[in-house]
Write a protein that holds these residues in place. Structure first.
Motif, PDB file in Angstrom:
ATOM      1  N   ASP A 250       0.850  -1.192   0.000  1.00  0.00           N
ATOM      2  CA  ASP A 250       0.000   0.000   0.000  1.00  0.00           C
ATOM      3  C   ASP A 250       0.886   1.241   0.000  1.00  0.00           C
ATOM      4  O   ASP A 250       1.448   1.617   1.019  1.00  0.00           O
ATOM      5  CB  ASP A 250      -0.903  -0.024   1.238  1.00  0.00           C
ATOM      6  N   ARG A 251       0.981   1.862  -1.146  1.00  0.00           N
ATOM      7  CA  ARG A 251       1.816   3.058  -1.279  1.00  0.00           C
ATOM      8  C   ARG A 251       1.037   4.342  -1.028  1.00  0.00           C
ATOM      9  O   ARG A 251       1.598   5.427  -1.121  1.00  0.00           O
ATOM     10  CB  ARG A 251       2.436   3.115  -2.680  1.00  0.00           C
ATOM     11  N   HIS A 252      -0.259   4.231  -0.718  1.00  0.00           N
ATOM     12  CA  HIS A 252      -1.124   5.405  -0.750  1.00  0.00           C
ATOM     13  C   HIS A 252      -1.630   5.874   0.616  1.00  0.00           C
ATOM     14  O   HIS A 252      -1.663   7.078   0.876  1.00  0.00           O
ATOM     15  CB  HIS A 252      -2.325   5.121  -1.658  1.00  0.00           C
ATOM     16  N   HIS A 253      -2.077   4.947   1.444  1.00  0.00           N
ATOM     17  CA  HIS A 253      -2.731   5.359   2.681  1.00  0.00           C
ATOM     18  C   HIS A 253      -1.731   5.885   3.701  1.00  0.00           C
ATOM     19  O   HIS A 253      -0.553   5.499   3.717  1.00  0.00           O
ATOM     20  CB  HIS A 253      -3.517   4.189   3.287  1.00  0.00           C
ATOM     21  N   LEU A 254      -2.236   6.743   4.575  1.00  0.00           N
ATOM     22  CA  LEU A 254      -1.400   7.336   5.616  1.00  0.00           C
ATOM     23  C   LEU A 254      -0.982   6.294   6.645  1.00  0.00           C
ATOM     24  O   LEU A 254      -1.749   5.394   6.985  1.00  0.00           O
ATOM     25  CB  LEU A 254      -2.170   8.449   6.328  1.00  0.00           C
ATOM     26  N   ILE A 255       0.215   6.441   7.150  1.00  0.00           N
ATOM     27  CA  ILE A 255       0.673   5.657   8.297  1.00  0.00           C
ATOM     28  C   ILE A 255       0.595   6.572   9.513  1.00  0.00           C
ATOM     29  O   ILE A 255       1.225   7.637   9.552  1.00  0.00           O
ATOM     30  CB  ILE A 255       2.089   5.110   8.077  1.00  0.00           C
ATOM     31  N   LEU A 256      -0.182   6.156  10.497  1.00  0.00           N
ATOM     32  CA  LEU A 256      -0.598   7.026  11.602  1.00  0.00           C
ATOM     33  C   LEU A 256       0.116   6.722  12.919  1.00  0.00           C
ATOM     34  O   LEU A 256      -0.338   7.151  13.975  1.00  0.00           O
ATOM     35  CB  LEU A 256      -2.107   6.914  11.805  1.00  0.00           C
ATOM     36  N   GLY A 257       1.239   6.014  12.874  1.00  0.00           N
ATOM     37  CA  GLY A 257       1.972   5.752  14.106  1.00  0.00           C
ATOM     38  C   GLY A 257       1.392   4.595  14.889  1.00  0.00           C
ATOM     39  O   GLY A 257       0.729   3.715  14.344  1.00  0.00           O
ATOM     40  N   PHE A 258       1.607   4.630  16.208  1.00  0.00           N
ATOM     41  CA  PHE A 258       1.320   3.446  17.025  1.00  0.00           C
ATOM     42  C   PHE A 258       0.508   3.759  18.271  1.00  0.00           C
ATOM     43  O   PHE A 258       0.570   3.042  19.257  1.00  0.00           O
ATOM     44  CB  PHE A 258       2.635   2.764  17.432  1.00  0.00           C
ATOM     45  N   ARG A 259      -0.282   4.819  18.262  1.00  0.00           N
ATOM     46  CA  ARG A 259      -1.138   5.185  19.397  1.00  0.00           C
ATOM     47  C   ARG A 259      -0.295   5.305  20.675  1.00  0.00           C
ATOM     48  O   ARG A 259      -0.493   4.590  21.659  1.00  0.00           O
ATOM     49  CB  ARG A 259      -2.274   4.176  19.571  1.00  0.00           C
ATOM     50  N   ALA A 260       0.622   6.221  20.646  1.00  0.00           N
ATOM     51  CA  ALA A 260       1.572   6.389  21.744  1.00  0.00           C
ATOM     52  C   ALA A 260       0.884   6.763  23.045  1.00  0.00           C
ATOM     53  O   ALA A 260      -0.174   7.412  23.051  1.00  0.00           O
ATOM     54  CB  ALA A 260       2.593   7.472  21.384  1.00  0.00           C
ATOM     55  N   SER A 261       1.488   6.358  24.148  1.00  0.00           N
ATOM     56  CA  SER A 261       1.010   6.762  25.468  1.00  0.00           C
ATOM     57  C   SER A 261       1.387   8.212  25.731  1.00  0.00           C
ATOM     58  O   SER A 261       2.512   8.633  25.462  1.00  0.00           O
ATOM     59  CB  SER A 261       1.634   5.870  26.538  1.00  0.00           C
TER      60      SER A 261
END
Length: 429
Positions: A250-261
């Motif tokens: 998937d080259r298109h959708h955003l990568i939103l991290g890992f729900r950091a504390s």
């Protein structure tokens, strides 16, 4: 909408009509926008950028600005009470909605009425069709137990972790890789960065305790006496494996991290994340002062400062921020509100609703925050959910499926003032 898909190849979507009489088709919060042509640049997938005023913002696949207002864990099957072995909400839902389609319809209407446009983490997004943007969680780390072991230290340097990441992508990413309603991917929910509850275990120490010859143990040996340096290299390995796996498919959708504390994310991790993610996600639960003081430093690493506007997460990563979860609890709901603890508990629903209004408005007025997601749709059971015992008044609806109307009425009014709504007023500097 014209959709072109070539077998075996991912291509962008091309939208040839604007939908809804010229309005953007993505997200209920655009119903108040005037009809008109789409922007000259359309994307096909959600994107993030800065507007002319320097504010970070999401854009829908049709190119219009979008502020993500979400609710986590919107799903019909809810938690089992570990004290009774029953699911109170399941029984209430079955009685009220003999046909599951009626629950979907009612829930869709509720969320839209309350001003929400996104299904957050843990939601059963497949049930709702193209009604909302949605954000799946991939669980690269959380879903992996190397060698069948049950410990909390997962060796990201082990080649098996990359193999596991490829399996996750094939199972979860590939089927949705061209879905325009998918806003982006959460990689995980708070991976273990070595910060034990007592603050006595560093990630370096955890890796040095791996078996002789383990790839992570061999890497950790090179960082003896430098726990912060090891956190940096471990974070780099984690992000490299997970994000590259996603981008293979998937080259298109955003990568939103890992729900950091909010309270226990090492500075080194946030800095490293900026090179790999599009948006940095933070679970910004409203912690007590005692909890904030306790977590100023943990496990030999400096943790990110827990500021109301999440400034440090933005500045350290260089990325816009998504509030992937926050909530408010009240003592008058008849629930213990004891697990996981460390969260502020307000006296009643009026004060709970006021907290939502105050915190949400702070987020709205912060130019690097691109969305706010509430945790969550349904309260947790009084006897504690299986397996972790969480027992809080966190829902927009109670275990009887009745909305907490004081809260939801306030949400409707507050959410109408989110950025990119007609009711939003730009804060005065």
């Amino acid at each position: 909408m014209a959709l072109t898909i070539t077998t075996g190849t991912l291509v962008a979507l091309s939208y040839t009509d604007s939908g809804r009489d010229g309005r953007d088709r993505f997200g209920p919060n655009f119903d108040t926008l005037p009809a008109g042509p789409l922007p000259s640049e359309t994307f096909g997938f959600y994107r993030v950028d800065k507007d002319a005023d320097g504010r970070w913002g999401l854009r829908t696949p049709d190119g219009r600005p979008f502020y993500s207002l979400g609710v986590d864990a919107v799903r019909p099957g809810e938690d089992t009470d570990r004290a009774t072995g029953t699911c109170t909400y399941c029984a209430a839902m079955s009685a009220a909605y003999p046909d599951p389609a009626d629950w979907i319809s009612a829930t869709t209407k509720r969320l839209g009425t309350w001003g929400f446009n996104t299904l957050g983490a843990g939601s059963d997004y497949a049930m709702f069709g193209p009604s909302f943007a949605y954000v799946p969680q991939l669980d690269f780390d959380g879903g992996w137990q190397p060698g069948g072991q049950s410990g909390t230290t997962h060796d990201w340097f082990d080649p098996a972790f990359a193999d596991h990441a490829a399996d996750v992508v094939r199972a979860k990413v590939a089927p949705l890789a061209v879905d325009p309603y998918l806003m982006g991917w959460y990689l995980d929910d708070k991976p273990n960065w070595g910060l034990g509850q007592s603050g006595s275990t560093t990630l370096l120490e955890a890796y040095l305790a791996l078996p002789d010859g383990a790839p992570g143990r061999l890497t950790a040996e090179q960082y003896r006496g430098d726990p912060q340096g090891f956190v940096r290299v471990a974070a780099r390995r984690y992000f490299e494996v997970t994000t590259r796996a996603v981008r293979q498919v998937d080259r298109h959708h955003l990568i939103l991290g890992f729900r950091a504390s909010l309270l226990s994310t090492p500075v080194e991790v946030v800095k490293e994340a900026g090179s790999w993610v599009d948006v940095f996600s933070v679970d910004a639960f409203q912690a007590t002062d005692e909890a904030k003081e306790f977590t100023t430093t943990l496990g030999g690493s400096s943790v990110v400062a827990a500021e109301p506007d999440l400034r440090a997460f933005h500045e350290l990563s260089g990325r816009p921020v998504l509030v992937s979860g926050f909530t408010a609890l009240a003592a008058d709901a008849g629930l213990p509100n004891t697990v996981p603890g460390a969260q502020i508990v307000d006296a009643d629903q009026d004060r709970r609703a006021e907290r939502y209004a105050q915190v949400a408005q702070t987020f709205f007025d912060t130019p690097w925050i691109v969305g706010v997601h509430w945790f969550r749709y349904v309260d947790q059971p009084a006897g504690g959910r299986t397996p972790d015992g969480a027992d809080g008044n966190v829902g927009v609806v109670g275990l009887d499926d009745q909305p907490w109307s004081v809260l939801t009425d306030r949400m409707s009014a507050v959410n109408a003032k989110a950025p990119y709504h007609d009711g939003y007023a730009t804060p005065t500097p």
